[in-house]
Design a protein around this motif. Structure first.
Motif, PDB file in Angstrom:
ATOM      1  N   ASN A  18      22.599  25.783  87.076  1.00 58.15           N
ATOM      2  CA  ASN A  18      21.203  26.951  87.498  1.00 58.15           C
ATOM      3  C   ASN A  18      19.862  26.176  87.322  1.00 58.15           C
ATOM      4  O   ASN A  18      18.502  27.048  87.444  1.00 58.15           O
ATOM      5  N   ALA A  19      19.654  24.999  86.780  1.00 61.53           N
ATOM      6  CA  ALA A  19      18.363  24.574  86.439  1.00 61.53           C
ATOM      7  C   ALA A  19      17.847  23.820  87.961  1.00 61.53           C
ATOM      8  O   ALA A  19      18.205  23.664  88.981  1.00 61.53           O
ATOM      9  N   GLU A  20      16.616  23.924  87.978  1.00 63.44           N
ATOM     10  CA  GLU A  20      15.725  23.277  88.989  1.00 63.44           C
ATOM     11  C   GLU A  20      15.263  22.055  88.691  1.00 63.44           C
ATOM     12  O   GLU A  20      14.756  21.527  87.598  1.00 63.44           O
ATOM     13  N   ILE A  22      13.003  18.953  88.558  1.00 62.30           N
ATOM     14  CA  ILE A  22      11.397  18.945  88.629  1.00 62.30           C
ATOM     15  C   ILE A  22      10.902  17.289  89.089  1.00 62.30           C
ATOM     16  O   ILE A  22       9.999  17.479  89.780  1.00 62.30           O
ATOM     17  N   ARG A 162       7.356  25.631  81.575  1.00 62.68           N
ATOM     18  CA  ARG A 162       8.723  25.945  81.480  1.00 62.68           C
ATOM     19  C   ARG A 162       9.245  25.075  80.724  1.00 62.68           C
ATOM     20  O   ARG A 162       9.141  23.878  80.293  1.00 62.68           O
ATOM     21  N   TYR A 182      14.777  18.285  84.674  1.00 67.34           N
ATOM     22  CA  TYR A 182      15.049  19.636  85.208  1.00 67.34           C
ATOM     23  C   TYR A 182      14.336  20.618  84.343  1.00 67.34           C
ATOM     24  O   TYR A 182      13.862  20.459  83.100  1.00 67.34           O
ATOM     25  N   ALA A 183      14.214  21.835  85.033  1.00 69.87           N
ATOM     26  CA  ALA A 183      13.500  23.013  84.028  1.00 69.87           C
ATOM     27  C   ALA A 183      14.350  24.382  84.278  1.00 69.87           C
ATOM     28  O   ALA A 183      15.050  24.387  85.354  1.00 69.87           O
ATOM     29  N   MET A 184      14.533  25.035  83.242  1.00 72.03           N
ATOM     30  CA  MET A 184      15.136  26.101  83.230  1.00 72.03           C
ATOM     31  C   MET A 184      14.345  27.277  84.346  1.00 72.03           C
ATOM     32  O   MET A 184      13.145  27.273  84.647  1.00 72.03           O
ATOM     33  N   LYS A 185      15.253  27.901  85.093  1.00 70.86           N
ATOM     34  CA  LYS A 185      14.750  29.031  86.018  1.00 70.86           C
ATOM     35  C   LYS A 185      14.505  30.180  85.061  1.00 70.86           C
ATOM     36  O   LYS A 185      13.440  30.807  85.486  1.00 70.86           O
ATOM     37  N   THR A 186      15.183  30.584  84.136  1.00 74.63           N
ATOM     38  CA  THR A 186      15.181  31.408  83.311  1.00 74.63           C
ATOM     39  C   THR A 186      15.403  31.062  81.947  1.00 74.63           C
ATOM     40  O   THR A 186      16.200  30.301  81.876  1.00 74.63           O
TER      41      THR A 186
END
Length: 190
Positions: A18-20, A22, A162, A182-186
């Motif tokens: 669920n991560a993006e 980056i 984030r 990676y970054a958390m989406k939430t």
């Protein structure tokens, strides 16, 4: 101590799914080489003492050091602000460098410059212990939009404000071993 438990295997996999992404692994490697070139130009004649901030900067240091083709000494220090939480706390010293800092040029390697409190605390301590000069290199600088008490001399990449992980940075203890950022989406629980 109010620490979050480490993630289960399934939870860690869900976070990554669920991560993006980056910065790709290729982006990170290019940034490392650029930083190494900048550090060589600035410090190659100074025989610096390079200090790795554990645990987050271990991957960064391990990839950067072989690119620094000049004499240097190496040691580490350990301070904590996160303890596997997503919110930062007070800076706590756990391990001080074993090498003497007096009259040395110091280069601190850290994974991320967020609010700047950890790096500023390290700088103050190094100068109090008689360091001749203090430089810092961070793999990631977070664009918080807030004024920071310190700016890194060498910055690899920037990220949005984030929670990020990978390439030495963890999320609840997991994913330090990822070759990309990676970054958390939430945000998931503190």
């Amino acid at each position: 101590m109010n620490e979050s438990p480490l993630l289960s295997h399934r939870q860690a996999e869900q976070i990554l799914a669920n991560a993006e992404l980056i910065h790709s692994a290729s982006d990170v490697m290019q940034a490392l080489q650029r930083m190494a070139d900048e550090i060589i130009q600035a410090l190659s004649q100074q025989h610096p003492l390079v200090l790795c901030v554990m645990n987050g900067a271990v991957v960064f240091a391990g990839q950067l050091l072989p690119r620094l083709l000049f004499p240097l000494d190496f040691d580490y220090l350990q301070v904590k602000r996160y303890d596997q939480r997503l919110q930062a706390g007070k800076v706590r010293w756990q391990v001080a460098p074993s090498e003497a800092l007096r009259d040395r040029t110091i280069l601190v390697l850290d994974d991320i410059l967020d609010a700047g409190l950890t790096l500023e605390t390290i700088r103050e301590k190094a100068l109090q212990q008689g360091a001749q000069a203090f430089y810092s290199a961070v793999l990631i600088e977070k664009q918080t939009g807030l004024r920071k008490p310190i700016q890194a001399d060498f910055v690899g990449l920037t990220v949005p404000d984030r929670y990020v992980f990978g390439f030495g940075m963890d999320i609840h203890g997991a994913w330090r071993n990822l070759p990309a950022i990676y970054a958390m989406k939430t945000i998931i629980g503190n």
